[in-house]
Design a protein around this motif. Structure first.
Motif, short mmCIF file in Angstrom:
data_model
loop_
_atom_site.label_atom_id
_atom_site.label_comp_id
_atom_site.label_asym_id
_atom_site.label_seq_id
_atom_site.Cartn_x
_atom_site.Cartn_y
_atom_site.Cartn_z
N PRO A 34 0.47 -1.34 -0.12
CA PRO A 34 0.14 0.13 -0.14
C PRO A 34 0.93 1.11 -0.26
CG PRO A 34 -0.07 -0.90 1.95
CD PRO A 34 1.07 -1.36 1.05
N GLY A 35 0.04 2.31 -0.40
CA GLY A 35 0.89 3.70 -0.49
C GLY A 35 -0.15 4.96 -0.77
N GLY A 36 0.50 5.72 -0.57
CA GLY A 36 -0.33 7.04 -1.11
C GLY A 36 0.01 8.30 -1.20
N VAL A 37 -0.14 9.05 -1.53
CA VAL A 37 0.02 10.97 -1.19
C VAL A 37 -0.63 11.43 -0.23
CG1 VAL A 37 0.09 12.61 -2.89
CG2 VAL A 37 0.40 10.94 -3.92
N ILE A 38 0.47 12.36 0.56
CA ILE A 38 -0.12 13.18 1.28
C ILE A 38 0.43 15.14 0.88
CG2 ILE A 38 -0.02 12.08 3.05
CD1 ILE A 38 2.43 12.78 4.24
N SER A 39 -0.58 15.93 1.19
CA SER A 39 -0.77 16.95 0.95
C SER A 39 -1.20 17.87 1.57
CB SER A 39 -0.75 17.86 -0.20
OG SER A 39 -2.23 17.43 -0.56
N ASP A 40 -0.91 18.99 1.46
CA ASP A 40 -1.38 20.70 2.00
C ASP A 40 -2.56 20.61 1.86
OD1 ASP A 40 -0.52 23.26 0.32
OD2 ASP A 40 0.55 21.64 0.48
N GLY A 41 -2.73 20.48 0.53
CA GLY A 41 -4.15 20.48 0.04
C GLY A 41 -4.08 21.33 -1.13
N ALA A 42 -5.49 20.99 -2.33
CA ALA A 42 -5.43 22.02 -3.29
C ALA A 42 -4.74 23.58 -3.25
CB ALA A 42 -6.85 21.73 -4.15
N GLY A 43 -3.41 24.32 -3.66
CA GLY A 43 -3.93 25.80 -3.43
C GLY A 43 -2.62 25.82 -2.52
N SER A 44 -2.42 27.31 -1.80
CA SER A 44 -2.20 27.27 -1.04
C SER A 44 -2.48 26.77 0.80
CB SER A 44 -2.09 29.03 -1.19
OG SER A 44 -1.21 29.74 -2.54
N TYR A 45 -2.10 25.90 1.22
CA TYR A 45 -2.52 26.54 3.00
C TYR A 45 -3.19 27.36 3.22
CZ TYR A 45 2.57 27.28 3.94
OH TYR A 45 3.39 28.52 4.32
N SER A 46 -3.46 27.11 4.82
CA SER A 46 -4.40 28.30 4.88
C SER A 46 -3.21 28.51 6.04
CB SER A 46 -5.26 27.70 5.91
OG SER A 46 -6.06 27.71 4.98
N ASN A 47 -3.84 30.00 7.08
CA ASN A 47 -2.63 30.69 8.27
C ASN A 47 -3.58 29.41 9.17
OD1 ASN A 47 -1.63 32.55 6.73
ND2 ASN A 47 -3.01 33.68 7.13
N TYR A 48 -2.45 29.95 10.58
CA TYR A 48 -2.86 28.96 10.94
C TYR A 48 -2.79 27.04 11.19
CZ TYR A 48 -2.71 33.86 13.59
OH TYR A 48 -2.28 34.54 13.95
N ASP A 49 -1.99 26.59 10.12
CA ASP A 49 -2.69 25.38 10.31
C ASP A 49 -1.85 24.30 10.56
OD1 ASP A 49 -4.39 25.04 7.92
OD2 ASP A 49 -2.77 24.71 6.33
N GLU A 50 -2.50 23.34 11.57
CA GLU A 50 -1.33 22.11 12.38
C GLU A 50 -1.96 20.98 11.57
OE1 GLU A 50 -0.40 21.40 16.52
OE2 GLU A 50 -0.57 23.56 15.89
N CYS A 51 -2.06 20.04 11.12
CA CYS A 51 -2.34 19.61 10.61
C CYS A 51 -0.88 17.77 11.04
CB CYS A 51 -2.37 19.64 8.73
SG CYS A 51 -3.47 20.44 8.15
N TRP A 52 -1.35 16.84 10.84
CA TRP A 52 -0.58 15.04 10.59
C TRP A 52 -0.89 14.38 10.64
CZ3 TRP A 52 -2.67 11.67 13.77
CH2 TRP A 52 -3.27 11.77 15.02
N TRP A 53 0.16 13.30 9.92
CA TRP A 53 -0.07 12.17 9.37
C TRP A 53 0.16 11.28 9.92
CZ3 TRP A 53 0.28 16.44 6.75
CH2 TRP A 53 -0.25 17.33 5.72
N ILE A 54 -0.19 9.66 10.28
CA ILE A 54 0.72 8.99 10.26
C ILE A 54 0.89 8.13 9.43
CG2 ILE A 54 0.69 6.57 12.30
CD1 ILE A 54 1.03 9.98 13.31
N ILE A 55 2.20 7.23 9.27
CA ILE A 55 1.29 6.26 8.10
C ILE A 55 2.02 5.32 8.95
CG2 ILE A 55 3.18 5.83 6.33
CD1 ILE A 55 4.16 8.75 6.25
N SER A 56 2.05 4.01 8.79
CA SER A 56 2.10 2.65 10.16
C SER A 56 2.77 1.81 8.53
CB SER A 56 1.66 2.33 10.25
OG SER A 56 0.23 2.02 9.83
N GLY A 57 3.75 0.12 8.80
CA GLY A 57 4.07 -0.44 8.69
C GLY A 57 5.57 -1.64 8.95
N ASP A 58 5.92 -1.74 7.98
CA ASP A 58 7.49 -2.00 8.28
C ASP A 58 8.54 -1.20 7.38
OD1 ASP A 58 6.52 -4.57 9.94
OD2 ASP A 58 6.66 -5.57 7.58
#
Length: 100
Positions: free
Chosen positions: A1-25
């Motif tokens: 499995p796999g995929g893509v992460i990004s800040d979203g379409a266009g410019s990101y917002s002020n005061y963003d606080e985002c996180w992603w957890i990726i698990s596996g070997d």
């Protein structure tokens, strides 16, 4: 499995606080684009001992800002966290990364 992460379409917002957890070997993340405000907007790649990144320690693999060289970061533990924060002033075009 796999995929893509990004800040979203266009410019990101002020005061963003985002996180992603990726698990596996030995999960990894490879940045394919990266442009955020230098110094004040930051993206951290961290290796974690558990899915909540709360016990077993958090090891910082990278602290990125501005337009760094595109790279791949791989964890030796089962969990990898990508954490992004932005302030209130300037914005860049953002970031995109693939993960496995």
């Amino acid at each position: 499995p796999g995929g893509v992460i990004s800040d979203g379409a266009g410019s990101y917002s002020n005061y963003d606080e985002c996180w992603w957890i990726i698990s596996g070997d030995n999960p990894s993340v490879t940045f394919t684009s990266f442009d955020i405000e230098p110094t004040f907007d930051n993206l951290y790649v961290e290796e974690c001992g558990d899915a909540a990144c709360s016990w077993g320690g958090v090891l910082e693999l990278a602290a990125l800002s501005g337009t760094p060289a595109l790279a791949t970061y791989t964890a030796t533990e089962q969990y990898l966290r990508v954490r992004f924060t932005s302030d209130a002033i300037m914005m860049g075009s953002g970031f995109t990364a693939s993960w496995t």
